[in-house]
Scaffold this motif. Sequence first.
Motif, PDB file in Angstrom:
ATOM      1  N   SER A  75       0.864  -1.173   0.000  1.00  0.00           N
ATOM      2  CA  SER A  75       0.000   0.000   0.000  1.00  0.00           C
ATOM      3  C   SER A  75       0.903   1.226   0.000  1.00  0.00           C
ATOM      4  CB  SER A  75      -0.886  -0.012   1.246  1.00  0.00           C
ATOM      5  OG  SER A  75      -1.608   1.193   1.313  1.00  0.00           O
ATOM      6  N   LEU A  76       0.848   1.993  -1.067  1.00  0.00           N
ATOM      7  CA  LEU A  76       1.728   3.143  -1.244  1.00  0.00           C
ATOM      8  C   LEU A  76       0.910   4.423  -1.175  1.00  0.00           C
ATOM      9  CD1 LEU A  76       4.627   4.055  -2.056  1.00  0.00           C
ATOM     10  CD2 LEU A  76       3.879   3.903  -4.424  1.00  0.00           C
ATOM     11  N   GLU A  77       1.364   5.366  -0.358  1.00  0.00           N
ATOM     12  CA  GLU A  77       0.676   6.645  -0.234  1.00  0.00           C
ATOM     13  C   GLU A  77       1.690   7.774  -0.357  1.00  0.00           C
ATOM     14  OE1 GLU A  77      -2.068   7.276   2.968  1.00  0.00           O
ATOM     15  OE2 GLU A  77      -2.393   5.115   3.136  1.00  0.00           O
ATOM     16  N   PHE A  78       1.318   8.793  -1.112  1.00  0.00           N
ATOM     17  CA  PHE A  78       2.143   9.984  -1.272  1.00  0.00           C
ATOM     18  C   PHE A  78       1.464  11.117  -0.527  1.00  0.00           C
ATOM     19  CE2 PHE A  78       3.225   7.426  -4.894  1.00  0.00           C
ATOM     20  CZ  PHE A  78       4.560   7.698  -5.147  1.00  0.00           C
ATOM     21  N   LEU A 113      11.255   5.178  -6.437  1.00  0.00           N
ATOM     22  CA  LEU A 113      10.613   3.945  -5.976  1.00  0.00           C
ATOM     23  C   LEU A 113      11.356   2.670  -6.351  1.00  0.00           C
ATOM     24  CD1 LEU A 113       6.968   4.974  -6.907  1.00  0.00           C
ATOM     25  CD2 LEU A 113       8.041   5.073  -4.646  1.00  0.00           C
ATOM     26  N   GLU A 114      12.585   2.788  -6.876  1.00  0.00           N
ATOM     27  CA  GLU A 114      13.258   1.605  -7.400  1.00  0.00           C
ATOM     28  C   GLU A 114      13.449   0.507  -6.361  1.00  0.00           C
ATOM     29  OE1 GLU A 114      17.068   2.550  -9.084  1.00  0.00           O
ATOM     30  OE2 GLU A 114      17.642   3.731  -7.344  1.00  0.00           O
ATOM     31  N   ASP A 115      13.751   0.846  -5.117  1.00  0.00           N
ATOM     32  CA  ASP A 115      13.909  -0.177  -4.076  1.00  0.00           C
ATOM     33  C   ASP A 115      12.618  -0.957  -3.883  1.00  0.00           C
ATOM     34  OD1 ASP A 115      16.482   0.706  -3.731  1.00  0.00           O
ATOM     35  OD2 ASP A 115      15.997   1.982  -2.000  1.00  0.00           O
ATOM     36  N   MET A 116      11.508  -0.234  -3.833  1.00  0.00           N
ATOM     37  CA  MET A 116      10.206  -0.882  -3.645  1.00  0.00           C
ATOM     38  C   MET A 116       9.816  -1.709  -4.868  1.00  0.00           C
ATOM     39  SD  MET A 116       8.116   2.130  -1.842  1.00  0.00           S
ATOM     40  CE  MET A 116       9.304   3.459  -1.889  1.00  0.00           C
ATOM     41  N   LEU A 117      10.107  -1.177  -6.041  1.00  0.00           N
ATOM     42  CA  LEU A 117       9.741  -1.871  -7.275  1.00  0.00           C
ATOM     43  C   LEU A 117      10.490  -3.194  -7.414  1.00  0.00           C
ATOM     44  CD1 LEU A 117       9.647   1.165  -9.723  1.00  0.00           C
ATOM     45  CD2 LEU A 117       7.688  -0.156  -8.907  1.00  0.00           C
ATOM     46  N   TYR A 118      11.746  -3.225  -6.966  1.00  0.00           N
ATOM     47  CA  TYR A 118      12.528  -4.456  -7.106  1.00  0.00           C
ATOM     48  C   TYR A 118      12.352  -5.412  -5.938  1.00  0.00           C
ATOM     49  CZ  TYR A 118      14.664  -2.398 -11.178  1.00  0.00           C
ATOM     50  OH  TYR A 118      14.860  -1.835 -12.409  1.00  0.00           O
ATOM     51  N   ILE A 128       3.474   1.817   2.850  1.00  0.00           N
ATOM     52  CA  ILE A 128       4.582   2.767   2.752  1.00  0.00           C
ATOM     53  C   ILE A 128       4.035   4.159   2.514  1.00  0.00           C
ATOM     54  CG2 ILE A 128       6.639   3.396   1.445  1.00  0.00           C
ATOM     55  CD1 ILE A 128       6.906   0.382   0.802  1.00  0.00           C
ATOM     56  N   GLN A 129       4.522   5.093   3.302  1.00  0.00           N
ATOM     57  CA  GLN A 129       4.150   6.504   3.171  1.00  0.00           C
ATOM     58  C   GLN A 129       5.351   7.238   2.583  1.00  0.00           C
ATOM     59  OE1 GLN A 129       1.159   7.881   4.110  1.00  0.00           O
ATOM     60  NE2 GLN A 129       1.733   9.955   3.581  1.00  0.00           N
ATOM     61  N   ILE A 130       5.160   7.869   1.435  1.00  0.00           N
ATOM     62  CA  ILE A 130       6.215   8.663   0.816  1.00  0.00           C
ATOM     63  C   ILE A 130       6.009  10.109   1.265  1.00  0.00           C
ATOM     64  CG2 ILE A 130       7.257   9.424  -1.349  1.00  0.00           C
ATOM     65  CD1 ILE A 130       7.555   6.453  -0.951  1.00  0.00           C
ATOM     66  N   THR A 131       7.030  10.660   1.921  1.00  0.00           N
ATOM     67  CA  THR A 131       6.971  12.035   2.408  1.00  0.00           C
ATOM     68  C   THR A 131       7.985  12.893   1.661  1.00  0.00           C
ATOM     69  OG1 THR A 131       8.627  11.667   4.107  1.00  0.00           O
ATOM     70  CG2 THR A 131       6.326  11.212   4.710  1.00  0.00           C
ATOM     71  N   ASP A 132       7.948  14.186   1.942  1.00  0.00           N
ATOM     72  CA  ASP A 132       8.920  15.073   1.304  1.00  0.00           C
ATOM     73  C   ASP A 132      10.340  14.730   1.730  1.00  0.00           C
ATOM     74  OD1 ASP A 132       8.365  15.932   3.886  1.00  0.00           O
ATOM     75  OD2 ASP A 132       8.574  18.056   3.401  1.00  0.00           O
ATOM     76  N   LYS A 133      10.521  14.256   2.957  1.00  0.00           N
ATOM     77  CA  LYS A 133      11.861  13.863   3.427  1.00  0.00           C
ATOM     78  C   LYS A 133      12.353  12.626   2.689  1.00  0.00           C
ATOM     79  CE  LYS A 133      11.452  16.049   7.837  1.00  0.00           C
ATOM     80  NZ  LYS A 133      11.161  15.960   9.229  1.00  0.00           N
ATOM     81  N   THR A 134      11.453  11.694   2.431  1.00  0.00           N
ATOM     82  CA  THR A 134      11.807  10.501   1.664  1.00  0.00           C
ATOM     83  C   THR A 134      12.290  10.899   0.279  1.00  0.00           C
ATOM     84  OG1 THR A 134      10.009   9.322   2.787  1.00  0.00           O
ATOM     85  CG2 THR A 134      10.973   8.253   0.871  1.00  0.00           C
ATOM     86  N   VAL A 135      11.571  11.800  -0.351  1.00  0.00           N
ATOM     87  CA  VAL A 135      11.927  12.261  -1.697  1.00  0.00           C
ATOM     88  C   VAL A 135      13.282  12.950  -1.670  1.00  0.00           C
ATOM     89  CG1 VAL A 135      11.271  13.795  -3.597  1.00  0.00           C
ATOM     90  CG2 VAL A 135       9.522  12.477  -2.402  1.00  0.00           C
ATOM     91  N   GLN A 136      13.519  13.804  -0.697  1.00  0.00           N
ATOM     92  CA  GLN A 136      14.796  14.507  -0.602  1.00  0.00           C
ATOM     93  C   GLN A 136      15.950  13.539  -0.406  1.00  0.00           C
ATOM     94  OE1 GLN A 136      14.199  17.312   2.545  1.00  0.00           O
ATOM     95  NE2 GLN A 136      12.857  18.619   1.321  1.00  0.00           N
ATOM     96  N   GLN A 137      15.761  12.534   0.447  1.00  0.00           N
ATOM     97  CA  GLN A 137      16.827  11.556   0.695  1.00  0.00           C
ATOM     98  C   GLN A 137      17.169  10.770  -0.563  1.00  0.00           C
ATOM     99  OE1 GLN A 137      15.203   9.231   3.868  1.00  0.00           O
ATOM    100  NE2 GLN A 137      15.922  10.627   5.474  1.00  0.00           N
ATOM    101  N   LYS A 138      16.141  10.336  -1.265  1.00  0.00           N
ATOM    102  CA  LYS A 138      16.360   9.496  -2.448  1.00  0.00           C
ATOM    103  C   LYS A 138      16.902  10.272  -3.649  1.00  0.00           C
ATOM    104  CE  LYS A 138      14.635   5.350  -1.487  1.00  0.00           C
ATOM    105  NZ  LYS A 138      15.259   4.104  -1.809  1.00  0.00           N
ATOM    106  N   LEU A 139      16.471  11.513  -3.815  1.00  0.00           N
ATOM    107  CA  LEU A 139      16.794  12.245  -5.037  1.00  0.00           C
ATOM    108  C   LEU A 139      17.846  13.336  -4.880  1.00  0.00           C
ATOM    109  CD1 LEU A 139      13.192  12.635  -6.498  1.00  0.00           C
ATOM    110  CD2 LEU A 139      14.866  10.864  -7.001  1.00  0.00           C
ATOM    111  N   SER A 140      18.321  13.574  -3.673  1.00  0.00           N
ATOM    112  CA  SER A 140      19.274  14.666  -3.471  1.00  0.00           C
ATOM    113  C   SER A 140      20.577  14.436  -4.230  1.00  0.00           C
ATOM    114  CB  SER A 140      19.551  14.866  -1.988  1.00  0.00           C
ATOM    115  OG  SER A 140      20.143  13.707  -1.440  1.00  0.00           O
ATOM    116  N   ARG A 141      20.991  13.190  -4.408  1.00  0.00           N
ATOM    117  CA  ARG A 141      22.244  12.923  -5.131  1.00  0.00           C
ATOM    118  C   ARG A 141      22.152  13.341  -6.604  1.00  0.00           C
ATOM    119  NH1 ARG A 141      21.871   7.931  -7.987  1.00  0.00           N
ATOM    120  NH2 ARG A 141      20.019   6.810  -7.359  1.00  0.00           N
TER     121      ARG A 141
END
Length: 153
Positions: A75-78, A113-118, A128-141
């Motif tokens: 269950s994925l929520e943004f 979402l690649e970790d979840m997809l694989y 799983i709740q996707i938050t702004d912090k999750t997005v920043q952690q995953k995409l900051s690089r």
Amino acid sequence: MTKYGMVRTDHILFIAAGAFHAAKPSDLIPELQGRFPIRVSLDPLTKEDFKRILVEPENALVKQYTALLKTEGISLEFDKGAVEEIASFAALVNERTEDIGARRLHTIMTTLLEDMLYSAPDGTEASIQITDKTVQQKLSRILKDEDLSRYIL
């Protein structure tokens, strides 16, 4: 080749394009629509445009990925902040590199979402709740490494 001999087509496009200058492409039969070079200059998408694209259409990316992972028991929520942050990243990467419009969102979502997809096929049910912090952690690089962001479509 016609019954009268060979026809030179060097200037047919120029002549035909002039003949249809008052017509809209949709007025032409499909066989002719694809023959004329149509150039349209568009404004770059804004952060607000990306947000709308992520959630409003019937087949919006947020809805697609939520449904895809639901088939695997996840269950994925943004939250609202996550959608805003994804839109910000898309707009910023488009601004810094080649502007490819909304296509950028697909790759950003896949990267996020690649970790979840694989790991989804493992059969574990989760919420799983996707938050702004999750997005920043995953995409900051992506933003830190200019060379890496060039390869993100």
